[in-house]
Write a protein that holds these residues in place. Structure first.
Motif, mmCIF file in Angstrom:
data_model
loop_
_atom_site.group_PDB
_atom_site.id
_atom_site.type_symbol
_atom_site.label_atom_id
_atom_site.label_comp_id
_atom_site.label_asym_id
_atom_site.label_seq_id
_atom_site.Cartn_x
_atom_site.Cartn_y
_atom_site.Cartn_z
ATOM 1 N N MET A 52 0.806 -1.216 0.000
ATOM 2 C CA MET A 52 0.000 0.000 0.000
ATOM 3 C C MET A 52 0.844 1.274 0.000
ATOM 4 O O MET A 52 0.308 2.377 -0.182
ATOM 5 C CB MET A 52 -0.940 0.016 1.210
ATOM 6 C CG MET A 52 -2.061 -1.010 1.120
ATOM 7 S SD MET A 52 -3.317 -0.813 2.422
ATOM 8 C CE MET A 52 -2.428 -1.473 3.838
ATOM 9 N N CYS A 53 2.144 1.161 0.206
ATOM 10 C CA CYS A 53 3.011 2.339 0.210
ATOM 11 C C CYS A 53 3.210 2.838 -1.212
ATOM 12 O O CYS A 53 3.223 2.056 -2.164
ATOM 13 C CB CYS A 53 4.363 2.008 0.838
ATOM 14 S SG CYS A 53 4.257 1.545 2.584
ATOM 15 N N GLU A 54 3.374 4.164 -1.366
ATOM 16 C CA GLU A 54 3.471 4.751 -2.700
ATOM 17 C C GLU A 54 4.486 5.885 -2.742
ATOM 18 O O GLU A 54 4.689 6.599 -1.755
ATOM 19 C CB GLU A 54 2.107 5.312 -3.139
ATOM 20 C CG GLU A 54 1.041 4.267 -3.366
ATOM 21 C CD GLU A 54 -0.268 4.890 -3.821
ATOM 22 O OE1 GLU A 54 -1.196 4.125 -4.141
ATOM 23 O OE2 GLU A 54 -0.370 6.142 -3.842
ATOM 24 N N HIS A 55 5.067 6.048 -3.918
ATOM 25 C CA HIS A 55 5.902 7.212 -4.224
ATOM 26 C C HIS A 55 5.151 8.060 -5.241
ATOM 27 O O HIS A 55 4.889 7.626 -6.360
ATOM 28 C CB HIS A 55 7.255 6.787 -4.793
ATOM 29 C CG HIS A 55 8.058 7.926 -5.332
ATOM 30 N ND1 HIS A 55 8.524 8.949 -4.541
ATOM 31 C CD2 HIS A 55 8.461 8.226 -6.605
ATOM 32 C CE1 HIS A 55 9.198 9.817 -5.274
ATOM 33 N NE2 HIS A 55 9.161 9.398 -6.538
ATOM 34 N N ASN A 56 4.760 9.266 -4.831
ATOM 35 C CA ASN A 56 4.036 10.183 -5.701
ATOM 36 C C ASN A 56 4.855 11.459 -5.902
ATOM 37 O O ASN A 56 5.808 11.716 -5.168
ATOM 38 C CB ASN A 56 2.677 10.554 -5.090
ATOM 39 C CG ASN A 56 1.764 9.359 -4.927
ATOM 40 O OD1 ASN A 56 1.205 8.861 -5.883
ATOM 41 N ND2 ASN A 56 1.625 8.867 -3.693
ATOM 42 N N ARG A 57 4.448 12.263 -6.874
ATOM 43 C CA ARG A 57 5.169 13.505 -7.113
ATOM 44 C C ARG A 57 5.043 14.456 -5.924
ATOM 45 O O ARG A 57 6.012 15.103 -5.535
ATOM 46 C CB ARG A 57 4.628 14.199 -8.373
ATOM 47 C CG ARG A 57 5.419 15.456 -8.762
ATOM 48 C CD ARG A 57 4.822 16.129 -9.963
ATOM 49 N NE ARG A 57 3.487 16.628 -9.694
ATOM 50 C CZ ARG A 57 3.236 17.801 -9.078
ATOM 51 N NH1 ARG A 57 4.237 18.541 -8.628
ATOM 52 N NH2 ARG A 57 1.993 18.191 -8.894
ATOM 53 N N LEU A 58 3.854 14.530 -5.333
ATOM 54 C CA LEU A 58 3.643 15.461 -4.231
ATOM 55 C C LEU A 58 4.228 14.954 -2.920
ATOM 56 O O LEU A 58 4.790 15.727 -2.146
ATOM 57 C CB LEU A 58 2.148 15.730 -4.041
ATOM 58 C CG LEU A 58 1.460 16.596 -5.090
ATOM 59 C CD1 LEU A 58 -0.028 16.676 -4.798
ATOM 60 C CD2 LEU A 58 2.061 17.987 -5.138
ATOM 61 N N PHE A 59 4.072 13.673 -2.656
ATOM 62 C CA PHE A 59 4.549 13.130 -1.379
ATOM 63 C C PHE A 59 4.713 11.625 -1.478
ATOM 64 O O PHE A 59 4.111 10.968 -2.322
ATOM 65 C CB PHE A 59 3.589 13.476 -0.228
ATOM 66 C CG PHE A 59 2.200 12.928 -0.385
ATOM 67 C CD1 PHE A 59 1.894 11.652 0.046
ATOM 68 C CD2 PHE A 59 1.195 13.699 -0.961
ATOM 69 C CE1 PHE A 59 0.615 11.138 -0.095
ATOM 70 C CE2 PHE A 59 -0.091 13.190 -1.106
ATOM 71 C CZ PHE A 59 -0.382 11.912 -0.674
ATOM 72 N N ASP A 60 5.548 11.104 -0.563
ATOM 73 C CA ASP A 60 5.676 9.663 -0.384
ATOM 74 C C ASP A 60 4.753 9.236 0.744
ATOM 75 O O ASP A 60 4.623 9.936 1.760
ATOM 76 C CB ASP A 60 7.114 9.284 -0.045
ATOM 77 C CG ASP A 60 8.039 9.475 -1.230
ATOM 78 O OD1 ASP A 60 7.824 8.815 -2.259
ATOM 79 O OD2 ASP A 60 8.972 10.289 -1.128
ATOM 80 N N LYS A 61 4.120 8.084 0.570
ATOM 81 C CA LYS A 61 3.150 7.588 1.543
ATOM 82 C C LYS A 61 3.605 6.256 2.107
ATOM 83 O O LYS A 61 3.788 5.300 1.364
ATOM 84 C CB LYS A 61 1.786 7.442 0.879
ATOM 85 C CG LYS A 61 0.711 6.837 1.788
ATOM 86 C CD LYS A 61 -0.600 6.656 1.036
ATOM 87 C CE LYS A 61 -0.556 5.461 0.112
ATOM 88 N NZ LYS A 61 -1.828 5.248 -0.614
ATOM 89 N N LEU A 62 3.772 6.205 3.428
ATOM 90 C CA LEU A 62 4.004 4.950 4.120
ATOM 91 C C LEU A 62 2.744 4.591 4.907
ATOM 92 O O LEU A 62 2.224 5.417 5.657
ATOM 93 C CB LEU A 62 5.186 5.059 5.092
ATOM 94 C CG LEU A 62 6.565 5.372 4.520
ATOM 95 C CD1 LEU A 62 7.603 5.354 5.637
ATOM 96 C CD2 LEU A 62 6.946 4.401 3.413
ATOM 97 N N VAL A 63 2.242 3.381 4.736
ATOM 98 C CA VAL A 63 1.099 2.907 5.512
ATOM 99 C C VAL A 63 1.654 2.149 6.716
ATOM 100 O O VAL A 63 2.217 1.059 6.571
ATOM 101 C CB VAL A 63 0.170 2.016 4.673
ATOM 102 C CG1 VAL A 63 -0.980 1.492 5.523
ATOM 103 C CG2 VAL A 63 -0.356 2.791 3.475
ATOM 104 N N LEU A 64 1.506 2.745 7.894
ATOM 105 C CA LEU A 64 2.124 2.203 9.108
ATOM 106 C C LEU A 64 1.244 1.173 9.816
ATOM 107 O O LEU A 64 1.761 0.305 10.523
ATOM 108 C CB LEU A 64 2.446 3.341 10.083
ATOM 109 C CG LEU A 64 3.330 4.477 9.565
ATOM 110 C CD1 LEU A 64 3.623 5.449 10.706
ATOM 111 C CD2 LEU A 64 4.608 3.944 8.953
ATOM 112 N N HIS A 65 -0.067 1.291 9.634
ATOM 113 C CA HIS A 65 -0.978 0.386 10.354
ATOM 114 C C HIS A 65 -2.321 0.420 9.633
ATOM 115 O O HIS A 65 -2.755 1.467 9.159
ATOM 116 C CB HIS A 65 -1.151 0.850 11.807
ATOM 117 C CG HIS A 65 -1.929 -0.096 12.664
ATOM 118 N ND1 HIS A 65 -1.388 -1.248 13.205
ATOM 119 C CD2 HIS A 65 -3.217 -0.063 13.083
ATOM 120 C CE1 HIS A 65 -2.304 -1.873 13.919
ATOM 121 N NE2 HIS A 65 -3.417 -1.190 13.861
#
Length: 213
Positions: A52-65
């Motif tokens: 579910m984690c993603e690298h986007n132009r605006l921000f990186d997203k880590l799904v922690l829980h």
């Protein structure tokens, strides 16, 4: 904090109550560097969270829980330098807390066309500046936009999806774009945003440098 996380539950029907509860929770969680470190490192060993984690132009997203049975998911956003987001809403309501950095935050009034023949107009109504330590809660129908400064990191509690698509408006043309949940995205879209191990390690180093973990 991890023991509290195992029993945490959110009722999004009362947004004021959810805001108070989530703000207190995010404050306590972000202050616990050991818990944050364990959650961040756990992303790499949990295939479901990693997917579910993603690298986007605006921000990186880590799904922690992720706790769908208790109506919430915890995400960490690491923003790119000085990014401007287009006016948009979300498929879900959420509470966020800024850990580092700041951004200008604009809330919009939406004027819907009664006939549905033209795109809705998004008119800016309220502008604030959110800084490290600030928290706010957004209903999924609220349209907002941010102008984010360098080195901004935020921690977010999001609720379950309330609709199938979100809307984003190009402020220059007025054209609407629609965002889909993961299950409705194409394989190419998912692959394009896939988090890499190298990017994760760079994010982790930034979190260490920022004193978050």
């Amino acid at each position: 904090m991890l023991s509290e996380l195992a029993h945490y539950r959110v009722d999004w029907a009362d947004l004021n109550k959810a805001h108070l509860q989530n703000s207190q929770f995010l404050t306590a969680l972000s202050a616990d560097a050991n818990a944050m470190r364990e959650l961040v490192d756990g992303v790499r060993t949990d295939p479901r969270l990693w997917d579910m984690c993603e690298h986007n132009r605006l921000f990186d997203k880590l799904v922690l829980h992720d706790a769908p049975d208790r109506n919430f998911r915890i995400r960490l956003h690491v923003w790119s330098n000085m990014e401007v987001a287009a006016p948009h809403d979300h498929r879900w309501s959420f509470t966020t807390r800024l850990l580092t950095g700041s951004y200008d935050h604009v809330l919009y009034h939406v004027i819907e066309d009664a006939e549905g023949s033209v795109s809705p107009a998004f008119e800016p109504r309220v502008q604030t500046t959110e800084r490290a330590g600030d928290s706010y809660t957004i209903h999924h129908d609220t349209v907002h936009a941010t102008t984010t400064t360098a080195n901004t990191i935020s921690l977010l509690v999001r609720g379950p999806a309330e609709k199938s698509v979100s809307r984003r408006m190009d402020p220059n043309t007025g054209k609407l774009w629609f965002g889909l949940g993961r299950k409705d995205q194409t394989e190419a879209d998912v692959a394009r945003r896939r988090m890499t191990t190298e990017r994760f390690e760079a994010i982790r180093a930034q979190l260490v440098d920022s004193g978050i973990i």
